[in-house]
Design an enzyme around this catalytic site. Structure first.
Site, short mmCIF file in Angstrom:
data_model
loop_
_atom_site.label_atom_id
_atom_site.label_comp_id
_atom_site.label_asym_id
_atom_site.label_seq_id
_atom_site.Cartn_x
_atom_site.Cartn_y
_atom_site.Cartn_z
N GLY A 1 0.83 -1.20 0.00
CA GLY A 1 0.00 0.00 0.00
C GLY A 1 0.87 1.25 0.00
N TYR B 1 9.10 -11.54 11.70
CA TYR B 1 7.70 -11.54 11.24
C TYR B 1 6.82 -10.72 12.20
N GLU C 1 -2.24 -9.33 5.03
CA GLU C 1 -1.72 -9.72 6.34
C GLU C 1 -1.85 -11.22 6.54
N GLU D 1 -3.17 -14.63 3.93
CA GLU D 1 -4.41 -15.12 3.35
C GLU D 1 -5.10 -16.01 4.38
C1 LIG Z 1 -4.79 -2.34 10.22
C2 LIG Z 1 -5.07 -1.76 8.87
C3 LIG Z 1 -6.55 -1.81 8.50
C4 LIG Z 1 -6.92 -0.63 7.63
C5 LIG Z 1 -7.85 -1.04 6.50
C6 LIG Z 1 -7.69 -0.11 5.35
C7 LIG Z 1 -6.91 -0.38 4.27
C8 LIG Z 1 -6.09 -1.63 4.13
C9 LIG Z 1 -4.76 -1.40 3.47
C10 LIG Z 1 -3.66 -2.16 3.70
C11 LIG Z 1 -3.70 -3.30 4.59
C12 LIG Z 1 -2.64 -3.21 5.68
C13 LIG Z 1 -1.61 -4.02 5.68
C14 LIG Z 1 -1.44 -5.19 4.74
C15 LIG Z 1 0.00 -5.49 4.64
C16 LIG Z 1 0.38 -6.86 4.18
O1 LIG Z 1 -0.40 -7.63 3.64
S1 LIG Z 1 2.00 -7.19 4.55
C17 LIG Z 1 2.28 -8.78 3.90
C18 LIG Z 1 1.55 -9.86 4.69
N1 LIG Z 1 2.04 -11.12 4.32
C19 LIG Z 1 1.86 -12.22 5.07
O2 LIG Z 1 1.17 -12.22 6.07
C20 LIG Z 1 2.60 -13.43 4.60
C21 LIG Z 1 1.96 -14.70 5.14
N2 LIG Z 1 2.95 -15.76 5.23
C22 LIG Z 1 3.62 -15.99 6.41
O3 LIG Z 1 3.45 -15.33 7.41
C23 LIG Z 1 4.57 -17.16 6.41
O4 LIG Z 1 5.01 -17.43 5.11
C24 LIG Z 1 3.90 -18.43 7.00
C25 LIG Z 1 2.63 -18.77 6.27
C26 LIG Z 1 3.62 -18.19 8.46
C27 LIG Z 1 4.85 -19.60 6.85
O5 LIG Z 1 6.08 -19.12 7.29
P1 LIG Z 1 7.28 -20.16 7.41
O6 LIG Z 1 8.50 -19.42 7.75
O7 LIG Z 1 7.26 -21.03 6.20
O8 LIG Z 1 6.85 -20.94 8.71
P2 LIG Z 1 6.24 -22.38 8.88
O9 LIG Z 1 4.83 -22.42 8.41
O10 LIG Z 1 7.17 -23.39 8.35
O11 LIG Z 1 6.27 -22.41 10.46
C28 LIG Z 1 7.54 -22.47 11.10
C29 LIG Z 1 7.32 -22.09 12.54
O12 LIG Z 1 7.26 -20.66 12.61
C30 LIG Z 1 6.10 -20.28 13.32
N3 LIG Z 1 5.69 -18.98 12.80
C31 LIG Z 1 5.36 -18.68 11.54
N4 LIG Z 1 5.06 -17.36 11.46
C32 LIG Z 1 5.20 -16.85 12.71
C33 LIG Z 1 5.03 -15.56 13.27
N5 LIG Z 1 4.61 -14.50 12.53
N6 LIG Z 1 5.28 -15.39 14.58
C34 LIG Z 1 5.68 -16.46 15.33
N7 LIG Z 1 5.86 -17.72 14.87
C35 LIG Z 1 5.61 -17.90 13.57
C36 LIG Z 1 5.10 -21.34 13.01
O13 LIG Z 1 4.05 -21.35 13.98
C37 LIG Z 1 5.98 -22.57 13.09
O14 LIG Z 1 6.18 -22.88 14.41
P3 LIG Z 1 6.10 -24.42 14.84
O15 LIG Z 1 6.37 -24.38 16.31
O16 LIG Z 1 7.10 -25.12 14.00
O17 LIG Z 1 4.69 -24.84 14.50
C1 LIG Z 2 -5.56 -4.59 -0.35
C2 LIG Z 2 -4.25 -5.30 -0.17
C3 LIG Z 2 -3.21 -4.63 0.47
C4 LIG Z 2 -1.97 -5.26 0.61
N1 LIG Z 2 -0.94 -4.56 1.21
C5 LIG Z 2 0.28 -5.13 1.26
C6 LIG Z 2 1.38 -4.42 1.81
O1 LIG Z 2 1.23 -3.27 2.22
N2 LIG Z 2 2.60 -5.01 1.84
C7 LIG Z 2 2.80 -6.30 1.38
O2 LIG Z 2 3.91 -6.79 1.44
N3 LIG Z 2 1.76 -7.03 0.87
C8 LIG Z 2 0.52 -6.47 0.79
N4 LIG Z 2 -0.53 -7.18 0.27
C9 LIG Z 2 -0.29 -8.54 -0.26
C10 LIG Z 2 -0.88 -9.60 0.67
O3 LIG Z 2 -0.17 -9.64 1.87
C11 LIG Z 2 -0.83 -10.94 -0.08
O4 LIG Z 2 -1.72 -10.84 -1.17
C12 LIG Z 2 -1.24 -12.08 0.84
O5 LIG Z 2 -0.20 -12.33 1.76
C13 LIG Z 2 -1.56 -13.38 0.07
O6 LIG Z 2 -0.47 -13.77 -0.74
P1 LIG Z 2 -0.72 -14.01 -2.31
O7 LIG Z 2 -1.47 -12.84 -2.82
O8 LIG Z 2 0.57 -14.37 -2.92
O9 LIG Z 2 -1.69 -15.25 -2.38
P2 LIG Z 2 -1.22 -16.79 -2.51
O10 LIG Z 2 -0.35 -17.14 -1.37
O11 LIG Z 2 -0.75 -17.02 -3.89
O12 LIG Z 2 -2.64 -17.51 -2.26
C14 LIG Z 2 -3.42 -17.98 -3.34
C15 LIG Z 2 -4.21 -19.16 -2.82
O13 LIG Z 2 -3.28 -20.20 -2.48
C16 LIG Z 2 -3.55 -20.68 -1.16
N5 LIG Z 2 -2.32 -21.09 -0.48
C17 LIG Z 2 -1.11 -20.50 -0.56
N6 LIG Z 2 -0.22 -21.13 0.20
C18 LIG Z 2 -0.88 -22.16 0.81
C19 LIG Z 2 -0.51 -23.17 1.75
N7 LIG Z 2 0.74 -23.27 2.23
N8 LIG Z 2 -1.48 -24.03 2.16
C20 LIG Z 2 -2.74 -23.92 1.69
N9 LIG Z 2 -3.16 -23.00 0.79
C21 LIG Z 2 -2.22 -22.12 0.37
C22 LIG Z 2 -4.14 -19.48 -0.44
O14 LIG Z 2 -4.91 -19.92 0.68
C23 LIG Z 2 -5.00 -18.86 -1.54
O15 LIG Z 2 -6.24 -19.54 -1.58
C24 LIG Z 2 -1.79 -6.58 0.11
C25 LIG Z 2 -2.83 -7.25 -0.52
C26 LIG Z 2 -4.07 -6.62 -0.67
C27 LIG Z 2 -5.18 -7.35 -1.36
#
Ligand SMILES: CCCCC/C=C\C/C=C\C/C=C\CCC(=O)SCCNC(=O)CCNC(=O)[C@H](O)C(C)(C)COP(=O)(O)OP(=O)(O)OC[C@H]1O[C@@H](n2cnc3c(N)ncnc32)[C@H](O)[C@@H]1OP(=O)(O)O
Ligand SMILES: Cc1cc2nc3c(=O)[nH]c(=O)nc-3n(C[C@H](O)[C@H](O)[C@H](O)COP(=O)(O)OP(=O)(O)OC[C@H]3O[C@@H](n4cnc5c(N)ncnc54)[C@H](O)[C@@H]3O)c2cc1C
Length: 650
Positions: free
Chosen positions: A168, A265, A407, A409
């Site tokens: 964003g 994270y 934040e 999916e």
């Molecule tokens: C507040 C605003 C509202 C306003 C509304 C208006 C407008 C909105 C506009 C913008 C929106 C605002 C912000 C959006 C910004 C974004 O979207 S930023 C990007 C967000 N992206 C993600 O969230 C990515 C998601 N993916 C992940 O977090 C990781 O890839 C995963 C799915 C967690 C997997 O990670 P990985 O390293 O592969 O870990 P794994 O699954 O293998 O697990 C390993 C162990 O680590 C633990 N773990 C994973 N994540 C965390 C964590 N965050 N903290 C602590 N621990 C974590 C996990 O539990 C595993 O532990 P075990 O003990 O082994 O189980």
């Molecule tokens: C309005 C908006 C604002 C955003 N703002 C930001 C920002 O400020 N900064 C930023 O960095 N990002 C931002 N994002 C991106 C957002 O964080 C990602 O879109 C989100 O993390 C999902 O990742 P992806 O889009 O790659 O979807 P994907 O991960 O490709 O997901 C596609 C599908 O695959 C499935 N999938 C993926 N992995 C797995 C798994 N391991 N197991 C089961 N199913 C799985 C999902 O559940 C989903 O159904 C924003 C997105 C939106 C829509």
């Protein structure tokens, strides 16, 4: 008792407010945590009313994205003069840039960057997601390769799919951003780390050498946020631009690991924890709009000859709307828990991170999904006018539903929550006791009470009987998923493939677990209310929430006979009884969310209830209505009809 009554209001709304049986001021202060916050909210709104330069020149629904962004930047630049917190072109600056500095910067970096960020000397965002990866952070492609000779990082986007995509305010607003890139030093890849990266000149705002940045184009909603793309080509930054509170890199390129692998994270966990309140507010906005409108909208007679009734008199309308009010309250209480846990983590208690991640992952998924569903239900319950942008509901839905994706999916987040459940199930199967108390998961170590569920027909049902029922379902689904995982592994299937083949069951267990958590927070939260009339309203909202959720999971409760059909019938009657009791206070309860007309941005939800005349004024302000005949009419439709008339004469 209702301080929202003012002269000139729609009498249909005034008559509702006169029925109020509790103090709206006390309930409003409870929702916003205290009376001081309410006072501050009113001061800011009054300030807004008095400063016309802060107003939109026309309804923003009539603006294209270019003018919406320009208008938003104009207001934000003014807000700096007026108030600290600013609007959407700074949304990510406040929700992610500043929290990342607080969370990931060492003391020296904090001293340098935090004051400038708080003083808006630069605008930032959080650039993690790439065109090719959003969920799977381990496979992010952007690289930050350390050059010990110059003590700099060289940032690159090695492929098109490495382009940062979605952040964003990245497209046009931000000039100093956080880039999440793979740290590569002395030939070793240490995985994703965060870096502070200038991308635009601080004076000219032109993109810097090696930086290709722009807006990703129109989206489903949130038009005033310039979500952007970013490609980096040999962009150099000093070593000290790597956030070094947790992981560190010495001048010679040696890497020092963080205390906890997932500290990097932390910003995501922060946003997941705090966005619960944002979602509660969005559901509160939608229910305010739809309930106020339903109290002035008359449609249909119940008894012939007795005149049309307010649509809020229909039980179906109450069933669609009042549970959304209850859920907004439930989410506020649940969010208070995760914010407290995050504050503990930020205060240095790193051990709380796994529990915080577990609860915030599931909560973020369930709350965003139910908020989006609830807003859509409110919109549909407003009939045609709910479909108009004048209602504010389409945009509100489009903003809220994004929370199901950003934040983390939702499905991925539920599976993260399930990881924690499976670990506990494994401990229980090995008769291991919990290493430390965790009020969110301790119930999983217990067995269901021998006596059957105590849900019965009463005007004062006991919340604990319902919460025990939710615990029973969550326990059963957790162990069923765990046992299926074990069976698959015993058949020689790898743990990873077994996990994928149990995905839906794991998702169901995590959802049931999160429902239990929310119900418990709601039930505990209202105990703080000492004012009896307000407590009575909160108990009615809790009863509605609990038994509405029972109906939402009735199949899971009936599945093993833990409840019988008669108890589901009791639950339905308890919902209807709660609706009946809440109806007289419905308008005053949403008044107590204390959302002003600027926040509501809705002709249907106006405080004064004067909807029809303002709908007409709103429609008249459409740019289309500047012309009686559109300038292009005769070139197209006019000519077509003329040709058709000529043709028919032949
Ligand atoms: C507040 C605003 C509202 C306003 C509304 C208006 C407008 C909105 C506009 C913008 C929106 C605002 C912000 C959006 C910004 C974004 O979207 S930023 C990007 C967000 N992206 C993600 O969230 C990515 C998601 N993916 C992940 O977090 C990781 O890839 C995963 C799915 C967690 C997997 O990670 P990985 O390293 O592969 O870990 P794994 O699954 O293998 O697990 C390993 C162990 O680590 C633990 N773990 C994973 N994540 C965390 C964590 N965050 N903290 C602590 N621990 C974590 C996990 O539990 C595993 O532990 P075990 O003990 O082994 O189980
Ligand atoms: C309005 C908006 C604002 C955003 N703002 C930001 C920002 O400020 N900064 C930023 O960095 N990002 C931002 N994002 C991106 C957002 O964080 C990602 O879109 C989100 O993390 C999902 O990742 P992806 O889009 O790659 O979807 P994907 O991960 O490709 O997901 C596609 C599908 O695959 C499935 N999938 C993926 N992995 C797995 C798994 N391991 N197991 C089961 N199913 C799985 C999902 O559940 C989903 O159904 C924003 C997105 C939106 C829509």
């Amino acid at each position: 008792m209702n301080s929202y009554i003012k002269p000139g209001d729609n009498p249909l709304l005034t008559e509702e407010r006169k029925k109020c049986q509790f103090s709206t001021d006390i309930l409003a202060a409870f929702y916003h945590e205290n009376a001081q916050k309410i006072k501050r909210r009113h001061e800011i709104y009054q300030y807004y009313l008095e400063n016309k330069e802060l107003h939109d020149p026309e309804p923003t629904e009539f603006m294209d994205r270019y003018h919406r962004l320009e208008n938003a930047e104009r207001k934000v630049s003014l807000l700096k003069k007026h108030v600290k917190k600013a609007g959407s072109p700074l949304g990510l600056h406040y929700t992610m840039m500043i929290p990342t500095i607080l969370n990931n910067a060492d003391d020296e970096q904090k001293a340098e960057w935090l004051p400038k960020a708080q003083n808006l000397e630069f605008i930032g965002t959080y650039a993690q997601t790439e065109l090719g990866h959003g969920t799977n952070l381990r496979f992010l492609e952007t690289t930050a390769t350390y050059d010990p000779k110059t003590q700099e990082f060289i940032l690159n986007s090695p492929t098109t799919s490495a382009a940062k995509w979605w952040p964003g305010n990245l497209g046009k607003s931000s000039n100093r951003i956080i880039v999440v890139a793979r740290l590569i030093s002395n030939g070793k890849d240490y995985g994703p780390h965060s870096f502070f990266v200038p991308i635009r000149d601080p004076i000219t705002h032109k993109s810097l050498p090696g930086v290709t940045v722009g807006d990703i184009g129109p989206k489903f909603g949130i038009p005033t946020v310039d979500n952007g793309f970013l490609l980096l080509n040999n962009v150099r930054i000093p070593r000290r631009n790597m956030f070094m509170k947790n992981a560190k890199l010495n001048p010679d390129g040696t890497y020092i690991s963080p205390k906890h692998a997932k500290l990097a994270y932390g910003t995501m966990v922060y946003v997941r924890a705090v966005m619960i309140r944002t979602m509660s507010h969005m559901l509160g906005l939608a229910s305010t709009i739809s309930i106020r409108y339903s109290a002035i909208r008359k449609q249909g007679e119940i008894e012939a000859g007795k005149g049309e009734v307010k649509v809020l008199e229909y039980q179906t309308q109450q069933y669609r709307l009042l549970p959304q009010v209850a859920r907004a309250w439930a989410f506020e209480f649940a969010g208070r828990y995760t914010r407290k846990l995050y504050a503990q983590f930020l205060g240095g208690d790193v051990d709380v991170l796994p529990a915080l991640h577990g609860v915030s992952s599931g909560l973020k998924a369930v709350v965003t999904h139910q908020t989006a569903q609830g807003i859509e239900q409110c919109r549909m319950a407003c009939g045609g006018h709910g479909y108009s942008e004048a209602s504010g509901l389409p945009q509100l839905f489009a903003t809220a539903v994004a929370g199901c994706t950003y934040e983390g999916e939702n499905m991925v987040m539920l599976l993260q929550s399930a990881r924690q459940l499976v670990k506990i199930a494994s401990d229980v199967r090995k008769n291991q006791k919990p290493t430390k108390q965790n009020p969110v998961t301790d119930y999983l170590y217990k067995t269901s009470a021998a006596t059957k569920c105590k849900i019965d027909q009463t005007t004062d049902p006991d919340p604990s009987s319902v919460i025990e029922a939710f615990e029973h379902v969550a326990r059963r689904l957790t162990f069923a998923a765990f046992d299926k995982l074990e069976q698959l592994k015993q058949r020689g299937i790898s743990a990873e493939n077994a996990w994928v083949q149990c995905g839906v069951d794991l998702r169901r267990a995590a959802t049931a677990h999160t429902r239990t958590f929310i119900a418990r927070q709601f039930s505990n939260g209202i105990l703080e209310m000492r004012d009896l009339p307000v407590q009575a309203v909160l108990k009615d909202l809790l009863q509605l929430y609990l038994f509405y959720e029972v109906l939402e999971c009735d199949g899971d409760l009936l599945y093993d006979g833990y409840v019988i059909g008669q108890q589901i019938e009791y639950s339905k009657n308890n919902v209807y009884e709660a609706l009946r009791r809440l109806r007289p206070n419905a308008v005053s309860i949403v008044d107590s969310f204390d959302f002003n007309d600027r926040e509501l941005n809705s002709v249907l939800g106006r405080r004064d209830g004067n909807v029809y005349e303002n709908m007409l004024e709103w429609a008249k302000s459409s740019p289309l209505n500047k012309h009686d005949v559109m300038p292009f009419h005769h070139k197209y439709l006019g000519k077509m009809m003329e040709d058709a008339r000529q043709q028919s004469k032949l």
